[in-house]
Design a protein around this motif. Structure first.
Motif, PDB file in Angstrom:
ATOM      1  N   ARG A 125      -9.018  -6.412   6.954  1.00  0.00           N
ATOM      2  CA  ARG A 125      -8.052  -7.400   6.451  1.00  0.00           C
ATOM      3  C   ARG A 125      -6.625  -6.985   6.830  1.00  0.00           C
ATOM      4  N   ALA A 126      -5.775  -6.715   5.856  1.00  0.00           N
ATOM      5  CA  ALA A 126      -4.382  -6.351   6.149  1.00  0.00           C
ATOM      6  C   ALA A 126      -4.204  -4.850   6.342  1.00  0.00           C
ATOM      7  N   GLY A 127      -5.299  -4.102   6.340  1.00  0.00           N
ATOM      8  CA  GLY A 127      -5.219  -2.672   6.633  1.00  0.00           C
ATOM      9  C   GLY A 127      -5.067  -1.790   5.408  1.00  0.00           C
ATOM     10  N   ASN A 128      -4.819  -0.520   5.672  1.00  0.00           N
ATOM     11  CA  ASN A 128      -4.731   0.516   4.639  1.00  0.00           C
ATOM     12  C   ASN A 128      -3.315   1.069   4.541  1.00  0.00           C
ATOM     13  N   THR A 129      -3.144   2.022   3.652  1.00  0.00           N
ATOM     14  CA  THR A 129      -1.877   2.751   3.575  1.00  0.00           C
ATOM     15  C   THR A 129      -1.558   3.344   4.942  1.00  0.00           C
ATOM     16  N   SER A 130      -0.342   3.110   5.417  1.00  0.00           N
ATOM     17  CA  SER A 130       0.081   3.600   6.729  1.00  0.00           C
ATOM     18  C   SER A 130       0.401   5.090   6.656  1.00  0.00           C
ATOM     19  N   PHE A 131      -0.332   5.872   7.432  1.00  0.00           N
ATOM     20  CA  PHE A 131      -0.173   7.332   7.438  1.00  0.00           C
ATOM     21  C   PHE A 131       1.263   7.743   7.742  1.00  0.00           C
ATOM     22  N   GLU A 132       1.810   7.208   8.847  1.00  0.00           N
ATOM     23  CA  GLU A 132       3.122   7.682   9.286  1.00  0.00           C
ATOM     24  C   GLU A 132       4.224   7.276   8.314  1.00  0.00           C
ATOM     25  N   GLU A 133       4.132   6.068   7.767  1.00  0.00           N
ATOM     26  CA  GLU A 133       5.154   5.625   6.817  1.00  0.00           C
ATOM     27  C   GLU A 133       5.106   6.461   5.546  1.00  0.00           C
ATOM     28  N   CYS A 134       3.903   6.724   5.070  1.00  0.00           N
ATOM     29  CA  CYS A 134       3.749   7.457   3.815  1.00  0.00           C
ATOM     30  C   CYS A 134       4.186   8.917   3.947  1.00  0.00           C
ATOM     31  N   VAL A 135       3.770   9.560   5.022  1.00  0.00           N
ATOM     32  CA  VAL A 135       4.124  10.972   5.223  1.00  0.00           C
ATOM     33  C   VAL A 135       5.640  11.144   5.310  1.00  0.00           C
ATOM     34  N   VAL A 136       6.288  10.318   6.113  1.00  0.00           N
ATOM     35  CA  VAL A 136       7.738  10.441   6.278  1.00  0.00           C
ATOM     36  C   VAL A 136       8.455  10.106   4.975  1.00  0.00           C
ATOM     37  N   ALA A 137       7.988   9.081   4.256  1.00  0.00           N
ATOM     38  CA  ALA A 137       8.606   8.711   2.985  1.00  0.00           C
ATOM     39  C   ALA A 137       8.500   9.841   1.968  1.00  0.00           C
ATOM     40  N   ILE A 138       7.343  10.483   1.900  1.00  0.00           N
ATOM     41  CA  ILE A 138       7.172  11.602   0.961  1.00  0.00           C
ATOM     42  C   ILE A 138       8.149  12.720   1.288  1.00  0.00           C
ATOM     43  N   ASN A 139       8.235  13.051   2.547  1.00  0.00           N
ATOM     44  CA  ASN A 139       9.073  14.187   2.940  1.00  0.00           C
ATOM     45  C   ASN A 139      10.567  13.872   2.920  1.00  0.00           C
ATOM     46  N   ARG A 140      10.927  12.578   2.997  1.00  0.00           N
ATOM     47  CA  ARG A 140      12.343  12.214   3.035  1.00  0.00           C
ATOM     48  C   ARG A 140      12.853  11.615   1.732  1.00  0.00           C
ATOM     49  N   LEU A 141      11.977  10.942   0.982  1.00  0.00           N
ATOM     50  CA  LEU A 141      12.436  10.188  -0.182  1.00  0.00           C
ATOM     51  C   LEU A 141      12.002  10.770  -1.524  1.00  0.00           C
ATOM     52  N   LEU A 142      10.990  11.635  -1.517  1.00  0.00           N
ATOM     53  CA  LEU A 142      10.518  12.234  -2.767  1.00  0.00           C
ATOM     54  C   LEU A 142      10.816  13.734  -2.742  1.00  0.00           C
ATOM     55  N   PRO A 143      11.960  14.138  -3.275  1.00  0.00           N
ATOM     56  CA  PRO A 143      12.406  15.532  -3.139  1.00  0.00           C
ATOM     57  C   PRO A 143      11.477  16.570  -3.775  1.00  0.00           C
ATOM     58  N   ASP A 144      10.644  16.150  -4.709  1.00  0.00           N
ATOM     59  CA  ASP A 144       9.763  17.109  -5.388  1.00  0.00           C
ATOM     60  C   ASP A 144       8.401  17.244  -4.711  1.00  0.00           C
ATOM     61  N   PHE A 145       8.210  16.517  -3.600  1.00  0.00           N
ATOM     62  CA  PHE A 145       6.896  16.504  -2.956  1.00  0.00           C
ATOM     63  C   PHE A 145       7.033  16.735  -1.451  1.00  0.00           C
ATOM     64  N   ALA A 199       0.818  -1.224   0.000  1.00  0.00           N
ATOM     65  CA  ALA A 199       0.000   0.000   0.000  1.00  0.00           C
ATOM     66  C   ALA A 199       0.848   1.270   0.000  1.00  0.00           C
ATOM     67  N   VAL A 200       1.874   1.325   0.837  1.00  0.00           N
ATOM     68  CA  VAL A 200       2.710   2.528   0.888  1.00  0.00           C
ATOM     69  C   VAL A 200       3.490   2.706  -0.419  1.00  0.00           C
ATOM     70  N   ALA A 201       4.098   1.620  -0.900  1.00  0.00           N
ATOM     71  CA  ALA A 201       4.853   1.695  -2.148  1.00  0.00           C
ATOM     72  C   ALA A 201       3.952   2.116  -3.305  1.00  0.00           C
ATOM     73  N   ASN A 202       2.742   1.568  -3.348  1.00  0.00           N
ATOM     74  CA  ASN A 202       1.802   1.927  -4.415  1.00  0.00           C
ATOM     75  C   ASN A 202       1.382   3.391  -4.323  1.00  0.00           C
ATOM     76  N   THR A 203       1.205   3.868  -3.098  1.00  0.00           N
ATOM     77  CA  THR A 203       0.837   5.274  -2.900  1.00  0.00           C
ATOM     78  C   THR A 203       1.936   6.200  -3.397  1.00  0.00           C
ATOM     79  N   LEU A 204       3.187   5.881  -3.083  1.00  0.00           N
ATOM     80  CA  LEU A 204       4.303   6.710  -3.548  1.00  0.00           C
ATOM     81  C   LEU A 204       4.384   6.711  -5.069  1.00  0.00           C
ATOM     82  N   SER A 205       4.129   5.558  -5.689  1.00  0.00           N
ATOM     83  CA  SER A 205       4.135   5.483  -7.157  1.00  0.00           C
ATOM     84  C   SER A 205       3.013   6.325  -7.751  1.00  0.00           C
TER      85      SER A 205
END
Length: 489
Positions: free
Chosen positions: A224-244, A199-205
């Protein structure tokens, strides 16, 4: 580019099996979500029940900065309930896959589009902002999905959302899907489920391919297995995606994670990214040495970024650098010979399969340094009354700072009652009981019981152990042992 965040912890997250939040609990979570900068909060599903509607009304009455939404099917009855709750917007969910249209709704595609358009029109006529979410979009024809979106936008829909309802997309197919929808002239968001752990990887894509908003839940909870993880996604966007970037106050992420875990009762796995207890914990000697010299050697971000602190774990893999740092945290200064002796003793204990807790470390260090601490709290007696028709009740006799104290407590079981009898005393007020683990370490009904607990006082987390034939004695002794160590520190 600024990415918007829609939180659905109070709707999709509450659909986690076993989770049911009260109105006050929902308000506490919504208040914290608004405080840390969420753009949109899905407060619930107004059609669900009268209690759900009261919860949503309580949230909408607060004047939050975030836009407050309710889930809604494309039905006038659902939308009217949303209007009664005074929400700002609706998350209008419309199935778009053949499976859902033909097998679930048993209608034609033309009827589906007519239903969607009528619902959007009704919402806009009543002053609601509309985010139209295509349910099961990942198994829909791209041409039909586009047709539903374009029709909804023509009717006045403000945003559209692609839902991977059963979590079947991969980062590649997620990027491809959103890349094919780039020409849609409206903000487009993504709502992913985590059935395959993507879910997180798909959201970043999706974001890299054009999505300007994502849906998520705190700690990734959900059906079931849950949704996109808020904390993982937010931190990944701010740390790994320089344009976002997002407007989320990242240093508050750990606080909201712990709040949701506590109120929902959904345990956070220790190795969970960002918020798990082990996310910034180090045992390996090589890692600890590197971290002490420069934290960037083995950490992709500082723990302080997300409101955390670093921990060095005592175990057979640790080296003297990490051990020395941990001893200093406990207020102990040792020379090189003493340090090596303590390290050797720890490895010997760990090689026997024993988990080395902070209390064990203190005992080993005390032995090497010949230091004896005087415990402030001593257990003199504990008595339990329990049975099928009796609420488990415990009475304890303690010696606290030389004063004998008698106290009682009740609980859902004898261990809970005993701990409650102890921790209701004032001296325990600022100590939180955060984890409890029990093992039978020998066979038979007379097995030795090994209890390991984690306690927290401020930003200090400490483990303690009790090993006894009786689970109540083991639990109580572990708890008091840990509290004594926290009070000494």
């Amino acid at each position: 580019m600024q990415i918007k965040v829609l939180d659905t912890t109070l709707r999709d997250g509450e659909q986690t099996p076993g989770v049911s939040l009260t109105s006050k609990e929902k308000l506490r979570i919504a208040s914290k979500l608004d405080e840390i900068g969420l753009d949109y909060i899905e407060a619930g599903s107004a059609i669900t029940s009268e209690g759900e509607r009261e919860s949503i009304k309580e949230i909408t009455s607060q004047g939050f900065n975030a836009e407050i939404l309710s889930f809604s099917r494309p039905l006038t009855r659902d939308i009217d309930y949303c209007l009664d709750c005074d929400v700002d917007a609706v998350n209008l969910v419309v199935p778009t896959s053949d499976l859902h249209i033909f097998d679930k709704l048993k209608i034609t595609k033309d009827e589906l589009i007519e239903m969607s358009n009528s619902a959007v029109d009704y919402c806009k006529d009543h002053g609601l902002t509309v985010e139209l979410s295509a349910e099961d979009a990942s198994r829909s024809s791209i041409d039909f999905l586009r047709k539903v979106f374009l029709n909804a936008i023509d009717q006045g829909a403000d945003r559209v959302c692609v839902c991977d309802t059963v979590g079947i997309l991969t980062p590649d197919t997620s990027f491809e899907l959103f890349n094919n929808l780039r020409d849609i002239n409206a903000p487009i968001s993504c709502h992913y489920h985590n059935d395959f752990g993507l879910a997180v990887a798909n959201t970043l894509s999706a974001i890299k391919a054009g999505a300007c908003e994502f849906h998520s839940t705190v700690n990734g909870i959900g059906e079931r297995a849950g949704n996109t993880s808020f904390e993982e996604c937010v931190v990944a966007i701010n740390r790994l995606l320089p344009d976002f970037s997002t407007d989320i106050k990242i240093h508050e992420i750990y606080n909201i994670s712990k709040l949701v875990a506590r109120l929902t009762g959904v345990y956070i796995q220790p190795n969970k990214a960002i918020v798990g207890e082990n996310a910034f914990a180090h045992e390996s000697g090589i890692h600890s040495d590197g971290i002490i010299k420069n934290s960037a050697t083995y950490e992709p971000m500082t723990p302080e970024l997300v409101g955390r602190t670093r921990r060095f774990i005592v175990g057979k893999h640790m080296g003297t650098h990490g051990l020395d740092s941990r001893l200093k945290e406990l207020g102990l200064d040792v020379d090189k010979v003493q340090l090596q002796q303590i390290c050797d003793n720890i490895k010997e204990l760990a090689d026997k399969g024993k988990t080395v807790t902070d209390v064990d470390l203190q005992a080993i260090a005390d032995n090497v340094l010949d230091i004896n601490h005087e415990d402030r709290i001593k257990l003199e007696d504990v008595t339990i009354v329990s049975g099928n028709r009796v609420m488990p009740t415990a009475s304890v006799k303690l010696n606290v700072d030389g004063e004998e104290i008698l106290n009682a407590g009740v609980g859902i079981g004898p261990v809970d009652a005993a701990i409650n009898a102890i921790k209701s005393l004032e001296i325990f007020d600022d100590i939180d009981f955060i984890e409890y683990h029990v093992d039978a370490i020998t066979g038979g009904t007379d097995a030795l019981i090994d209890v390991i607990i984690k306690l927290q006082k401020g930003d200090r987390i400490l483990s303690a152990r009790g090993t006894e034939p009786d689970i109540i004695d083991a639990s109580v002794k572990a708890y008091i042992s840990g509290v004594n160590r926290l009070l000494q520190e």
